[in-house]
Design a protein around this motif. Structure first.
Motif, PDB file in Angstrom:
ATOM      1  N   ALA A  83      -3.646   2.652  -2.978  1.00 34.81           N
ATOM      2  CA  ALA A  83      -2.812   4.043  -2.571  1.00 34.81           C
ATOM      3  C   ALA A  83      -3.890   4.941  -1.708  1.00 34.81           C
ATOM      4  N   PHE A  84      -3.397   5.938  -1.156  1.00 43.21           N
ATOM      5  CA  PHE A  84      -4.026   6.848  -0.448  1.00 43.21           C
ATOM      6  C   PHE A  84      -3.664   8.316  -0.838  1.00 43.21           C
ATOM      7  N   SER A  85      -4.749   9.178  -0.791  1.00 39.80           N
ATOM      8  CA  SER A  85      -4.515  10.752  -1.106  1.00 39.80           C
ATOM      9  C   SER A  85      -3.506  11.381   0.121  1.00 39.80           C
ATOM     10  N   GLU A  86      -3.136  12.446  -0.012  1.00 35.35           N
ATOM     11  CA  GLU A  86      -2.718  13.339   0.893  1.00 35.35           C
ATOM     12  C   GLU A  86      -3.984  13.621   1.816  1.00 35.35           C
ATOM     13  N   MET A  87      -3.577  13.933   3.049  1.00 40.02           N
ATOM     14  CA  MET A  87      -4.702  14.181   4.208  1.00 40.02           C
ATOM     15  C   MET A  87      -5.657  15.521   3.409  1.00 40.02           C
ATOM     16  N   VAL A 101       0.870  -1.391   0.075  1.00 37.13           N
ATOM     17  CA  VAL A 101       0.022   0.106   0.018  1.00 37.13           C
ATOM     18  C   VAL A 101       0.836   1.215  -0.025  1.00 37.13           C
ATOM     19  N   LEU A 102       0.501   2.116  -0.823  1.00 45.08           N
ATOM     20  CA  LEU A 102       1.247   3.433  -0.898  1.00 45.08           C
ATOM     21  C   LEU A 102       0.650   4.402   0.164  1.00 45.08           C
ATOM     22  N   ALA A 103       1.401   5.092   1.126  1.00 45.18           N
ATOM     23  CA  ALA A 103       0.962   5.778   2.275  1.00 45.18           C
ATOM     24  C   ALA A 103       0.540   7.123   1.926  1.00 45.18           C
ATOM     25  N   PRO A 104      -0.359   7.541   2.721  1.00 46.18           N
ATOM     26  CA  PRO A 104      -0.919   9.057   2.530  1.00 46.18           C
ATOM     27  C   PRO A 104       0.275   9.958   2.832  1.00 46.18           C
ATOM     28  N   MET A 105       0.615  10.981   2.011  1.00 44.58           N
ATOM     29  CA  MET A 105       1.734  11.932   2.346  1.00 44.58           C
ATOM     30  C   MET A 105       1.550  13.285   1.835  1.00 44.58           C
ATOM     31  N   ALA A 106       1.008  13.977   2.935  1.00 44.15           N
ATOM     32  CA  ALA A 106       0.898  15.496   2.438  1.00 44.15           C
ATOM     33  C   ALA A 106       1.930  16.208   1.883  1.00 44.15           C
ATOM     34  N   GLY A 107       1.717  16.807   0.553  1.00 43.78           N
ATOM     35  CA  GLY A 107       2.714  17.429  -0.102  1.00 43.78           C
ATOM     36  C   GLY A 107       3.236  16.819  -0.936  1.00 43.78           C
ATOM     37  N   TYR A 108       2.935  15.289  -1.278  1.00 45.70           N
ATOM     38  CA  TYR A 108       3.523  14.448  -2.130  1.00 45.70           C
ATOM     39  C   TYR A 108       2.615  13.527  -2.835  1.00 45.70           C
TER      40      TYR A 108
END
Ligand SMILES: Cc1cc2nc3c(=O)[nH]c(=O)nc-3n(C[C@H](O)[C@H](O)[C@H](O)COP(=O)(O)O)c2cc1C
Length: 338
Positions: A49-53, A24-31
């Motif tokens: 995959a998750f979106s940025e928060m 799973v691809l992590a949520p990472m704000a700004g990326y």
């Protein structure tokens, strides 16, 4: 991706969603915006995959290009979980419904963000200090939509003493799965990831747990599965330097060796595709500026001279960007010929 009760050989089921891999691809704000998710997915191996928060206010009331970009997705950007954060149950429920109405297949609630500006308002990891509110909030979101809702948490606030009870509460509230970053809020990103702490959560609930933290090598990925008993693992920062890492983790899981890392020529193509996606999503000015976050990673990854990178970082227009990209391309040719 289909809604079903059975998954493929290496897949698993999350709240009725059949996911093809356990990576799973992590949520990472700004990326982890659409351009980067697309890049990582282009290698294969990504089960989810998750979106940025996303701040509910920014989508429900915001009208800026930035907030529109935050919620941009595409047919090749599936399956995708939209991560929302905040403390107001009605607002989070409204945001979840907003995503569901636009075809979302999964909502994730952030209860792990350590940032002061989020925690000081009671959101992110601060929710771990108020487990009753955290559970009520999750329940409200779960009840407001038909799609599965997951929660991402840490092991606790300043000690790893909350996650097990909270996880049980979240399961009772209807969460379809949990992601656990094996650190406390106080640790931020420091110290070792507590695999035993994650295992305790895995053993406390019947819903799938996605284990997260410091998976930078195939050995670490294997160890994460082995010692936690998790359903899947989530990878964050290492995808920045090696966007193909998730593919190799998935290959490793099925007993295949990693593929050779992309050649310089392939990396240049990747860069151009990522850049084109930036321009398409953010427009020329902001797109060129925002792409700077990726320049050091690509340039250093290829071992190109530092002055070339410093100059590239000054590019402010597409014409300047092209000029510097041309220089990088010429440099790679000299290296390949040498
Ligand atoms: C730059 C950056 C931004 C992040 N933003 C978020 C976020 O928006 N939501 C979230 O739940 N976690 C966020 N995280 C945490 C990651 O999802 C992940 O839990 C953490 O990086 C540990 O995984 P890793 O060791 O594989 O990087 C962020 C991490 C980084 C480095």
């Amino acid at each position: 991706m289909t809604r079903t009760k059975t998954a493929s050989k290496n897949g698993w089921i999350l709240g009725g969603l059949a996911l093809s891999t356990r990576v799973v691809l992590a949520p990472m704000a700004g990326y982890t915006d659409l351009p980067f998710r697309r890049l990582v997915r282009s290698f294969g191996g990504v089960g989810l995959a998750f979106s940025e928060m996303v701040n509910p206010d920014s989508i429900l009331r915001g009208r800026s290009r930035k907030s529109a970009a935050l919620v941009a997705t595409a047919p090749d950007d599936r399956p995708l979980g939209w991560q929302i954060y905040g403390t107001h149950p009605d607002l989070l429920a409204e945001a979840a419904q907003w995503f569901e109405a636009r075809g979302a297949e999964l909502i994730d609630v952030n209860m792990g963000c350590p940032q002061k500006k989020i925690c000081s308002r009671g959101g992110g990891a601060a929710l771990m200090k108020k487990p009753d509110l955290a559970v009520a909030l999750a329940r409200r979101v779960v009840e407001s939509v038909k799609i599965p809702v997951t929660v991402k948490l840490r092991l606790g606030w300043d000690a790893p003493d909350v996650a097990v009870e909270l996880a049980r509460g979240l399961e009772g509230a209807g969460a379809a799965a949990l992601t656990v970053h094996g650190r406390t809020r106080a640790q931020r990103f420091a110290g070792e990831v507590d695999l035993d702490g994650i295992r305790q959560v895995v053993e406390a609930v019947r819903i799938p747990v996605i284990a997260n933290g410091d998976v930078f090598t195939l050995a670490a990925a294997r160890e994460m599965f082995r010692s936690t008993g998790c359903a899947a693992i989530m990878i964050g920062r290492h995808a920045f330097s090696e966007p193909w890492f998730l593919r190799d983790v998935e290959r490793d899981l099925v007993g295949e060796p990693p593929l050779p890392p992309p050649t310089f020529a392939e990396r240049l193509v990747m860069m151009r595709r990522l850049y084109a996606d930036h321009l398409a999503l953010y427009g020329e000015r902001f797109g060129v500026a925002l792409f700077r976050r990726w320049i050091p990673r690509f340039v250093k990854g290829m071992g190109a001279p530092r002055p070339l990178m410093i100059a590239f970082l000054q590019a402010a227009t597409p014409a300047e960007w092209e000029a510097h990209m041309g220089e990088l391309e010429r440099w790679t040719e000299t290296v390949v010929r040498a």
